[in-house]
Design a protein around this motif. Sequence first.
Motif, PDB file in Angstrom:
ATOM      1  N   ARG A   3      44.961  35.664  57.223  1.00 37.54           N
ATOM      2  CA  ARG A   3      45.580  36.882  56.704  1.00 37.54           C
ATOM      3  C   ARG A   3      44.551  37.948  56.352  1.00 37.54           C
ATOM      4  NH1 ARG A   3      50.540  36.465  54.179  1.00 37.54           N
ATOM      5  NH2 ARG A   3      49.716  37.552  52.342  1.00 37.54           N
ATOM      6  N   ARG A   4      43.276  37.538  56.200  1.00 38.46           N
ATOM      7  CA  ARG A   4      42.232  38.496  55.828  1.00 38.46           C
ATOM      8  C   ARG A   4      41.795  39.375  57.000  1.00 38.46           C
ATOM      9  NH1 ARG A   4      41.164  33.610  53.451  1.00 38.46           N
ATOM     10  NH2 ARG A   4      40.984  33.582  51.174  1.00 38.46           N
ATOM     11  N   PHE A   5      42.049  38.876  58.242  1.00 46.17           N
ATOM     12  CA  PHE A   5      41.631  39.613  59.427  1.00 46.17           C
ATOM     13  C   PHE A   5      42.801  40.367  60.040  1.00 46.17           C
ATOM     14  CE2 PHE A   5      38.703  35.854  59.520  1.00 46.17           C
ATOM     15  CZ  PHE A   5      37.553  36.553  59.176  1.00 46.17           C
ATOM     16  N   HIS A   6      42.485  41.547  60.557  1.00 48.94           N
ATOM     17  CA  HIS A   6      43.470  42.321  61.310  1.00 48.94           C
ATOM     18  C   HIS A   6      42.838  42.616  62.672  1.00 48.94           C
ATOM     19  CE1 HIS A   6      46.023  42.822  57.768  1.00 48.94           C
ATOM     20  NE2 HIS A   6      44.915  43.103  57.088  1.00 48.94           N
ATOM     21  N   ILE A   7      43.138  41.760  63.646  1.00 53.76           N
ATOM     22  CA  ILE A   7      42.477  41.826  64.945  1.00 53.76           C
ATOM     23  C   ILE A   7      43.242  42.775  65.861  1.00 53.76           C
ATOM     24  CG2 ILE A   7      41.666  40.467  66.916  1.00 53.76           C
ATOM     25  CD1 ILE A   7      41.880  38.001  64.997  1.00 53.76           C
ATOM     26  N   GLY A  47      53.869  27.737  61.130  1.00 51.40           N
ATOM     27  CA  GLY A  47      54.986  27.009  60.524  1.00 51.40           C
ATOM     28  C   GLY A  47      54.757  26.651  59.067  1.00 51.40           C
ATOM     29  N   ILE A  48      53.533  26.866  58.570  1.00 51.14           N
ATOM     30  CA  ILE A  48      53.234  26.573  57.157  1.00 51.14           C
ATOM     31  C   ILE A  48      53.755  27.724  56.297  1.00 51.14           C
ATOM     32  CG2 ILE A  48      51.384  26.075  55.502  1.00 51.14           C
ATOM     33  CD1 ILE A  48      49.646  25.221  57.888  1.00 51.14           C
ATOM     34  N   SER A  49      54.312  27.391  55.158  1.00 52.56           N
ATOM     35  CA  SER A  49      54.863  28.410  54.259  1.00 52.56           C
ATOM     36  C   SER A  49      53.781  29.404  53.821  1.00 52.56           C
ATOM     37  CB  SER A  49      55.462  27.737  53.022  1.00 52.56           C
ATOM     38  OG  SER A  49      55.896  28.720  52.099  1.00 52.56           O
ATOM     39  N   VAL A  50      54.109  30.689  53.904  1.00 50.37           N
ATOM     40  CA  VAL A  50      53.167  31.754  53.528  1.00 50.37           C
ATOM     41  C   VAL A  50      52.823  31.678  52.038  1.00 50.37           C
ATOM     42  CG1 VAL A  50      52.828  34.261  53.484  1.00 50.37           C
ATOM     43  CG2 VAL A  50      54.115  33.221  55.344  1.00 50.37           C
ATOM     44  N   GLU A  51      53.745  31.170  51.239  1.00 55.02           N
ATOM     45  CA  GLU A  51      53.531  31.104  49.795  1.00 55.02           C
ATOM     46  C   GLU A  51      52.339  30.220  49.436  1.00 55.02           C
ATOM     47  OE1 GLU A  51      57.197  29.760  48.191  1.00 55.02           O
ATOM     48  OE2 GLU A  51      58.288  31.620  48.663  1.00 55.02           O
ATOM     49  N   ILE A  52      52.104  29.185  50.247  1.00 54.84           N
ATOM     50  CA  ILE A  52      50.971  28.294  49.978  1.00 54.84           C
ATOM     51  C   ILE A  52      49.660  29.053  50.151  1.00 54.84           C
ATOM     52  CG2 ILE A  52      49.807  26.160  50.676  1.00 54.84           C
ATOM     53  CD1 ILE A  52      52.483  25.146  51.715  1.00 54.84           C
ATOM     54  N   PHE A  53      49.570  29.860  51.206  1.00 56.53           N
ATOM     55  CA  PHE A  53      48.357  30.648  51.440  1.00 56.53           C
ATOM     56  C   PHE A  53      48.186  31.725  50.364  1.00 56.53           C
ATOM     57  CE2 PHE A  53      49.314  29.104  55.783  1.00 56.53           C
ATOM     58  CZ  PHE A  53      48.118  28.457  56.052  1.00 56.53           C
ATOM     59  N   GLU A  54      49.290  32.317  49.963  1.00 53.25           N
ATOM     60  CA  GLU A  54      49.222  33.342  48.913  1.00 53.25           C
ATOM     61  C   GLU A  54      48.745  32.743  47.600  1.00 53.25           C
ATOM     62  OE1 GLU A  54      53.142  34.935  48.855  1.00 53.25           O
ATOM     63  OE2 GLU A  54      52.788  36.325  50.523  1.00 53.25           O
ATOM     64  N   ALA A  55      49.227  31.549  47.269  1.00 50.94           N
ATOM     65  CA  ALA A  55      48.782  30.867  46.044  1.00 50.94           C
ATOM     66  C   ALA A  55      47.288  30.550  46.119  1.00 50.94           C
ATOM     67  CB  ALA A  55      49.578  29.585  45.854  1.00 50.94           C
ATOM     68  N   ALA A  56      46.812  30.161  47.300  1.00 53.92           N
ATOM     69  CA  ALA A  56      45.379  29.866  47.472  1.00 53.92           C
ATOM     70  C   ALA A  56      44.541  31.126  47.283  1.00 53.92           C
ATOM     71  CB  ALA A  56      45.137  29.279  48.858  1.00 53.92           C
ATOM     72  N   GLU A  57      45.032  32.265  47.795  1.00 57.31           N
ATOM     73  CA  GLU A  57      44.322  33.531  47.629  1.00 57.31           C
ATOM     74  C   GLU A  57      44.241  33.921  46.152  1.00 57.31           C
ATOM     75  OE1 GLU A  57      45.788  36.713  50.023  1.00 57.31           O
ATOM     76  OE2 GLU A  57      45.727  35.537  51.867  1.00 57.31           O
TER      77      GLU A  57
END
Length: 321
Positions: free
Chosen positions: A104-108, A193-203
Amino acid sequence: MNTKKKSFSYAKYGYLFCLPFTIAYLIFSLYPTLYTAIIGFTDLKGVGKQTFHFLTKNPFDNFTAVLTSTMFQNAFRNTVLMWVLNFIPQLALALLLAAWFTDRRFHIRGEGAFKVIFYLPNIITAATVAILFNALFGYPMGPANDLLMRFGILKEPFNFLIKKNCARGVIIFIQTWMWYGYTMIILIAGVLGISVEIFEAAEVDGASGWQTFWHITLPNIRTILLFTLVTSLIGGLNMFDIPKLYLRGGPDNATTTTSVYIYNLAFSGTYQYNRAAAASMIMFVIIIFASAAMFYALRDRDEAKEKAAIRKAKRLEKKMS
């Protein structure tokens, strides 16, 4: 007068739509497999309509002959070696690209174009690729030799086609180049397929990109990795087109795989259909056991423990009642 509505069942249409696939599977897959298994226990040789007899003294004579054959052993070693050495960089590159495209940090810019370019080698036919690389590494004046001599790396042309390790290395590179894009697409689908909320919580928790990938992405795509590993194993142990078309298994059988060995056994020389069938069934059994071992090694242990606990609780409940 009351009229009863008749219930209409669509189940029969489901069976009807499945029928063409079932018929095709029975004719083109199940029947050849069963027939191959049967002729492995016979003395069938040659071409045309010939009668064959079952081996009565030693029914497993063909299987024993194949397993003790130095040609088969060499072909099996070549197959495993070339599969392992192309799958490791293939998976590593696919994971790296999947992490890059899904971070999510990259915008290619032009992300879709990059994906198409990376996947493109997978849709090129094996015959085209084999001929292309045979020409690239041609002797004495192929493009590879020409470039190496122009840059002063080589003083005279090098014959890549007669060196065993070079021939294996080219096939390993071809397999990696052809399949890393496909593996990348599969892994990207798994990551999305992984929930976006998990990545947001990690951020929010301040996790770095590497920590997110190692502790969140990889554990959550375990099933996709298992699928990739098993399908690659099946394809790798059946590797045929590139080794056969590139150098026909040469030089000196250095790139002969088990599939090439089976083809040569059945359709050249003495036309030993029985031995070829036995070799095919041996590889079939090896693939089944290897796939089962991978499923067991990469199973979800937490889920397995949970299921075991549920079974134990049910058994206790039955005893109590």
